[in-house]
Write an enzyme that holds these catalytic residues in place. Structure first.
Site, short mmCIF file in Angstrom:
data_model
loop_
_atom_site.label_atom_id
_atom_site.label_comp_id
_atom_site.label_asym_id
_atom_site.label_seq_id
_atom_site.Cartn_x
_atom_site.Cartn_y
_atom_site.Cartn_z
N THR A 193 3.51 -7.99 2.69
CA THR A 193 2.25 -7.05 2.30
C THR A 193 2.50 -5.71 2.67
O THR A 193 1.89 -5.01 3.49
CB THR A 193 1.11 -7.67 2.82
OG1 THR A 193 1.18 -7.93 4.47
CG2 THR A 193 0.77 -9.03 2.29
N GLU A 279 -3.73 1.03 10.26
CA GLU A 279 -4.65 2.03 10.10
C GLU A 279 -5.69 2.05 11.33
O GLU A 279 -6.38 1.25 11.75
CB GLU A 279 -5.65 1.61 8.89
CG GLU A 279 -4.89 2.04 7.64
CD GLU A 279 -5.61 1.62 6.28
OE1 GLU A 279 -5.26 2.14 5.28
OE2 GLU A 279 -6.73 0.47 6.35
N ASN A 401 -11.07 3.41 6.00
CA ASN A 401 -11.26 2.70 4.84
C ASN A 401 -12.65 2.72 4.22
O ASN A 401 -13.02 2.43 3.18
CB ASN A 401 -10.97 1.35 5.43
CG ASN A 401 -9.42 0.97 5.32
OD1 ASN A 401 -9.20 1.05 4.35
ND2 ASN A 401 -9.05 0.57 6.67
N THR A 406 -12.72 8.12 -2.22
CA THR A 406 -13.57 8.82 -2.56
C THR A 406 -13.35 10.31 -1.75
O THR A 406 -12.70 10.10 -0.79
CB THR A 406 -15.04 8.63 -2.70
OG1 THR A 406 -15.36 7.89 -1.30
CG2 THR A 406 -15.35 7.79 -3.77
#
Lengths: 406, 406
Positions: A193, A279, A401, A406
């Site tokens: 992944t 992250e 996240n 945006t």
């Protein structure tokens, strides 16, 4: 890393994906992202025997489909192109045609057959690729021949590039194996992944290469988790271009194990780099489970611990909340004898043979403040073991996240 | 809630767990926590037919073991005692003996047989109960007869109490069903992963009560997730004390379905309250999957979406990142026809029959800023459906769990 000095291969310092003979790599700014490099390529001087493993997500992105089709034709690849920022996933027939066009344009530019070109994409799902920018970037292949640029171009929310190379003597030749990867989000141990590329100048038989890739991926990239999400785009590719002219390696070759060990090391170190750079992560967490009947059980338990949000936040908080480890093991789905359970945080033993020890909490904290936190789980149900890697869960994971797109 | 006006039962406003005839409840400050109430009890005037479902975690805490043993003896309970702050889990033989002692002391205090006393604990794993404080608290049962105090006493990191009661006419009698629950962390749909208590003054046959509890738990408490962790302590208990003197209810009774519908509603509303009050949550997220071959498949897909950290952070960020929903569905393990997939965020349709629509992003945001965010997934592989509930993933989840214990 601890045992590398004893191993029959050596790490090449500051080496990149282009270290093996006959490979070049580079990257440019295509304009998919504001200013960061976002388009890269790897090229082999000659067609390389190749193998791939792919995400098990039902929605396989278009570039994965065409890369699999290419590999089926001849088990060979010569060029890999990669864009970040846009996954070209869930983009329907148009997305598929875009991936095909990328393959064809790159083939034309590098002068190889389209069936020798792999395409990889990573980024936001469900948006069409800006093909005008992609085309311009493909036209610039070879403009910036710099493997570091390639390693930067494939990143998304990663904070650093991930690359490594080792040298191993096979058949009297100095074989090099190198790797570069990107990770960060949507990392979960259910097939490969992330994007990971491995190059070697060894000559390897195709079937053995595929076998070795599955095996090494299963024990390395499939043993890491950042957030339990399994992406639509992830794959591991290996290209073996044979430029060292060794006698062709295969599974029954006397030096196969030595080659696999070096390859496995490359994959494992890349996997750990990905986990450590998850992250928002501040720590690498390494969980080893020993004493199960099967390796699969040990892996399942290790992954259950590494995937627990409560364990991850406790490690972030440097809190020796071992009860959460116990709970995660109990919920892992693997049956085991509870009376033989042992748990240690680093060198501090917490539970032994099912009995809680009067451990020294400050010693635990000393283990938890380390860059790499090690958890050991011991059982007595068998002699198998497995290690899994992950990271802590932090405010920054949420921040990254909640505002990625945006 | 939308359909409740049409249903053959009515919600009793501001009602608590002691609403059904013959039940009392209360709570005191035992001193396990600094100042909050931390010890509670429910008592029935007469022995009640009872049923329980328990965590599937390998490590079942001591109080769950003795509660199961008690229930096996006669399918009856009369008293439930609950402490928060300490789970009495992974506490070995001493922990088991402590739970037994709690049961015996409570039985003596309330004048019932120990086999009629259930014990529940919630809190930190692996610490011994301060039995001196527990004993003092048990001696104070009946001191503060106040169901609101009970509902407070069972909380851990919950921010509010969770209770509801409905009235349904059965056999011409006004049967009441009430419930109280605690949730917040370690909530995952793998058996009842929280504490939930349901009381009713209906007379119900024991086997049917157990059957109904499994069924309703499967469709409500097992359909919520906060963080994917399955605790060692969680259970749902129902006590039916028969004080309305109705003809005994059982699965073939003509009014069984009406009773189940009211009970199911109580369980579902409690489950939603738990999801909405998940650690750090700002929103309730409701995912409905329709059009699968089996209900189980629909539930699995709905839970995969609700459990995705990436979906949860996107909802927190009010970002219509539908690609993460697609990815979570693809990774759910359920095979489905991709060409019939539809996705809507509230009333805004995003994907229809596998085709991305030109949806209006501000409309999506309007749906995402709501207190309850609804996601609809449509397929055409069958006629089954399921709904799952969860919450967003926020900074506060990390904050709460990085510092829970210390």
């Amino acid at each position: 890393m601890e045992q590398t000095l004893l191993k029959p291969f050596k790490i090449i310092e500051n080496a990149h994906i282009d270290q093996p003979k006959g490979f070049t790599a580079g990257g440019v700014h295509a304009g998919l992202r504001r200013s960061k490099l976002d388009f890269g390529w790897i090229n082999s001087k000659v067609p390389a025997t190749a193998a791939g493993v792919y995400t098990q997500n039902t929605f396989q992105a278009a570039p994965l489909q065409i890369t699999q089709e290419a590999l089926k034709q001849s088990d060979q690849l010569q060029t890999i192109i990669v864009n970040s920022a846009n996954a070209n996933s869930y983009t329907g027939e148009q997305g598929y045609q875009d991936a095909v066009q990328m393959q064809q344009l790159a083939a034309k530019k590098t002068g190889v057959d389209p069936s020798l070109v792999a395409v990889a994409s990573t980024g936001v799902i469900g948006e069409m690729l800006p093909m005008n920018l992609i085309k311009e970037a493909i036209a610039r292949i070879d403009e910036n021949k710099d493997a570091d640029a390639f390693e930067h171009a494939i990143l998304t929310t990663d904070t650093k590039t991930k690359h490594i190379a080792v040298e191993v003597e096979i058949d009297g030749k100095p074989i090099t194996i190198a790797g570069a990867a990107k990770g960060s989000g949507m990392i979960h141990p259910n097939m490969a992944t992330m994007l990971s590329f491995i190059t070697t100048d060894a000559k390897v038989e195709a079937e053995s290469l595929q076998h070795g890739l599955k095996q090494s991926t299963n024990q390395t990239f499939n043993r890491i988790t950042v957030d339990g999400d399994c992406s639509t785009n992830d794959m591991v590719l290996i290209l073996a271009n044979g430029m060292q002219n060794n006698e062709t390696l295969h599974q029954k070759h006397p030096e196969w194990n030595r080659f696999m060990e070096a390859w496995q090391f490359v994959s494992r170190e890349l996997a750990k780099m990905i986990a450590k750079d998850g992250e928002g992560a501040t720590k690498l967490v390494e969980v080893t489970v020993e004493g199960t009947e099967t390796e699969e059980q040990a892996a399942q338990m290790a992954k259950a611990v590494i995937a627990s949000s409560l364990v991850k936040t406790a490690i972030y908080g440097e809190d020796a909340n071992w009860g959460r480890i116990v709970s995660a093991l109990g919920a892992s789905g693997v049956p085991f004898n509870k009376n033989s359970l042992s748990i240690a945080i680093g060198s501090e033993r917490i539970i032994e043979d099912g009995q809680l020890l009067s451990f020294h909490e400050p010693n635990c904290v000393e283990e938890l403040v380390k860059d790499t936190v090690q958890l050991f789980i011991g059982l007595k149900d068998g002699s198998e073991k497995a290690t899994a890697w992950g990271c802590d869960l932090t405010y920054d994971y949420v921040k990254i996240n909640a505002s990625y797109r945006t």
